[in-house]
Design a protein around this motif. Structure first.
Motif, PDB file in Angstrom:
ATOM      1  N   THR A   1       6.819  -7.744  18.728  1.00  0.00           N
ATOM      2  CA  THR A   1       6.398  -6.473  19.326  1.00  0.00           C
ATOM      3  C   THR A   1       7.561  -5.737  19.975  1.00  0.00           C
ATOM      4  N   LEU A   2       8.444  -6.455  20.686  1.00  0.00           N
ATOM      5  CA  LEU A   2       9.574  -5.792  21.337  1.00  0.00           C
ATOM      6  C   LEU A   2      10.560  -5.241  20.317  1.00  0.00           C
ATOM      7  N   ALA A   3      10.934  -6.060  19.328  1.00  0.00           N
ATOM      8  CA  ALA A   3      11.937  -5.626  18.361  1.00  0.00           C
ATOM      9  C   ALA A   3      11.418  -4.496  17.478  1.00  0.00           C
ATOM     10  N   ALA A   4      10.189  -4.632  16.983  1.00  0.00           N
ATOM     11  CA  ALA A   4       9.614  -3.547  16.176  1.00  0.00           C
ATOM     12  C   ALA A   4       9.433  -2.296  17.023  1.00  0.00           C
TER      13      ALA A   4
ATOM     14  N   ILE B   1      11.351  -1.087  19.315  1.00  0.00           N
ATOM     15  CA  ILE B   1      12.573  -0.295  19.489  1.00  0.00           C
ATOM     16  C   ILE B   1      13.134   0.200  18.160  1.00  0.00           C
ATOM     17  N   GLY B   2      12.492  -0.175  17.041  1.00  0.00           N
ATOM     18  CA  GLY B   2      12.943   0.312  15.747  1.00  0.00           C
ATOM     19  C   GLY B   2      13.774  -0.665  14.946  1.00  0.00           C
ATOM     20  N   ALA B   3      13.727  -1.959  15.267  1.00  0.00           N
ATOM     21  CA  ALA B   3      14.392  -2.970  14.452  1.00  0.00           C
ATOM     22  C   ALA B   3      13.457  -3.419  13.329  1.00  0.00           C
ATOM     23  N   THR B   4      14.036  -3.934  12.254  1.00  0.00           N
ATOM     24  CA  THR B   4      13.265  -4.504  11.154  1.00  0.00           C
ATOM     25  C   THR B   4      13.065  -5.983  11.430  1.00  0.00           C
ATOM     26  N   VAL B   5      11.809  -6.433  11.445  1.00  0.00           N
ATOM     27  CA  VAL B   5      11.500  -7.801  11.844  1.00  0.00           C
ATOM     28  C   VAL B   5      10.861  -8.559  10.681  1.00  0.00           C
ATOM     29  N   VAL B   6      11.348  -9.778  10.461  1.00  0.00           N
ATOM     30  CA  VAL B   6      10.768 -10.705   9.498  1.00  0.00           C
ATOM     31  C   VAL B   6      10.496 -12.007  10.238  1.00  0.00           C
ATOM     32  N   VAL B   7       9.423 -12.701   9.886  1.00  0.00           N
ATOM     33  CA  VAL B   7       9.062 -13.951  10.552  1.00  0.00           C
ATOM     34  C   VAL B   7       9.007 -15.081   9.530  1.00  0.00           C
TER      35      VAL B   7
ATOM     36  N   GLY C   1       3.760  -5.477  13.666  1.00  0.00           N
ATOM     37  CA  GLY C   1       4.924  -4.648  13.391  1.00  0.00           C
ATOM     38  C   GLY C   1       5.985  -5.288  12.535  1.00  0.00           C
ATOM     39  N   ALA C   2       5.831  -6.561  12.164  1.00  0.00           N
ATOM     40  CA  ALA C   2       6.804  -7.203  11.274  1.00  0.00           C
ATOM     41  C   ALA C   2       6.730  -6.584   9.878  1.00  0.00           C
ATOM     42  N   ARG C   3       7.889  -6.478   9.239  1.00  0.00           N
ATOM     43  CA  ARG C   3       7.883  -5.971   7.870  1.00  0.00           C
ATOM     44  C   ARG C   3       7.254  -6.979   6.923  1.00  0.00           C
ATOM     45  N   ASP C   4       7.592  -8.262   7.097  1.00  0.00           N
ATOM     46  CA  ASP C   4       7.104  -9.280   6.173  1.00  0.00           C
ATOM     47  C   ASP C   4       7.392 -10.653   6.770  1.00  0.00           C
ATOM     48  N   GLY C   5       7.128 -11.696   5.976  1.00  0.00           N
ATOM     49  CA  GLY C   5       7.392 -13.049   6.412  1.00  0.00           C
ATOM     50  C   GLY C   5       7.543 -13.968   5.227  1.00  0.00           C
ATOM     51  N   VAL C   6       8.076 -15.165   5.499  1.00  0.00           N
ATOM     52  CA  VAL C   6       8.239 -16.178   4.453  1.00  0.00           C
ATOM     53  C   VAL C   6       7.704 -17.505   4.967  1.00  0.00           C
TER      54      VAL C   6
END
Length: 324
Positions: free
Chosen positions: A168-171, A173-179, A194-199
């Protein structure tokens, strides 16, 4: 007052409700009548005896409630006596609930500097869930890694309190987040935050799959599990690896030549200072960032069941205790 008391280190069942004397007033300290507290993995380690807490003991670092002297609605910052040096905590630094009675009680006493107003729009559970994971995540991502808008972040794990806060914090501020996760369901829940995607980290070669999502590797990897080599495999050259836990491994062999030729940065971090918390509150005020994700709430007297649930690892977000 009613409290959860640990009289012997060990399993969750050792957490039992009792009637004990309430906090004693002392100059410079404030009594908080608690409405909610939140669980952290740190509490499990306290319960197991990893921090040498005195027995009998009331655990708990996170809490929110009402100041007994003013009636103000507040939350507790559990970072006690950090000191003046922002780069490293002072010798006397400790976390509330380690060596002093914590928040698994109807009331707790804390230094006045560790009491701040409850954020506007937060309910009691959300307010109680914010301090430790919010402070820890803010320091890791912003005070230590200097994450910026437009950069990419890989978060190892998807369901815990730090992981959901990092997304939530990173997304926000406008960062791209993957988990990463072992569960497709948790990856989908992270996307909703807000994460773009995950693996799936259960799949061979998952760092390569994660890097493909952001075309070449991550600026920052947040590692709370201790799998440093996999984390480095996911970084781009010059990237920053931020380490704040060892839940899966306490030893981490590295390819030294590859590390220095890759120009990587390795950053250790813990829960931060009260000034870090002020930075967190400023960030929340500046950006449209949702409150902490609450997975499940238990009555105070069911703290043992709450710990058992936390240790199962199937939740998504924070586990809280309702004191009302």
């Amino acid at each position: 007052m009613r409290a959860i008391v640990l009289r012997e280190f060990g399993p969750a069942g050792n957490l039992r409700p009792e009637e004990i004397p309430g906090p004693v007033d002392e100059p410079g300290w404030v009594r908080i009548n608690l409405r909610a507290s939140a669980l952290n993995w740190h509490d499990v380690l306290v319960r197991q005896g990893r921090y040498g807490s005195p027995l009998p003991h009331v655990p708990g670092a996170d809490g929110a409630g009402v100041r007994a002297d003013t009636g103000d609605e507040v939350l507790i910052v559990p970072s006690l006596w950090w000191g003046e040096d922002e780069s490293f905590p002072a010798r006397g630094w400790e976390i509330l609930g380690d060596h002093r009675p914590g928040t698994y009680a109807e009331a707790v006493r804390v230094p006045a500097e560790c009491v701040l107003p409850k954020p506007r729009g937060y309910n009691w559970a959300q307010a109680a869930a914010l301090p430790l994971v919010g402070l820890t995540t803010f320091r890791a991502l912003f005070a230590r890694a200097r994450l910026r808008a437009g950069e990419s972040l890989l978060v190892l794990g998807a369901g815990g309190g730090v992981a959901t806060m990092a997304v939530t914090l990173a997304a926000g501020i406008g960062a791209t987040v993957v988990v990463t996760s072992s569960s497709e369901r948790k990856i989908e829940q992270a996307r909703e935050l807000g994460a773009r995607d995950g693996v799936l980290y259960t799949e061979p070669g998952w760092p390569r799959a994660a890097k493909a999502i952001v075309s070449g590797g991550f600026d920052v990897v947040l590692d709370s599990v201790g799998t440093w080599q996999d984390s480095l495999d996911a970084l781009k050259p010059g990237g920053r690896l931020v380490v704040l836990g060892a839940s899966r491994a306490e030893q981490a062999p590295l390819d030294v030549r590859r590390f220095y030729f890759g120009q990587y940065s390795l950053l250790g971090t813990t829960m931060g200072s009260p000034r870090d918390f002020a930075g967190l509150l400023a960030l929340l005020a500046e950006h449209a960032i949702a409150p902490p994700v609450i997975d499940r709430s238990f009555p105070l007297d069911e703290a043992a069941a709450a710990h058992e649930y936390l240790e199962q690892g199937g939740g998504f977000g924070k586990v809280v205790l309702d004191h009302q």
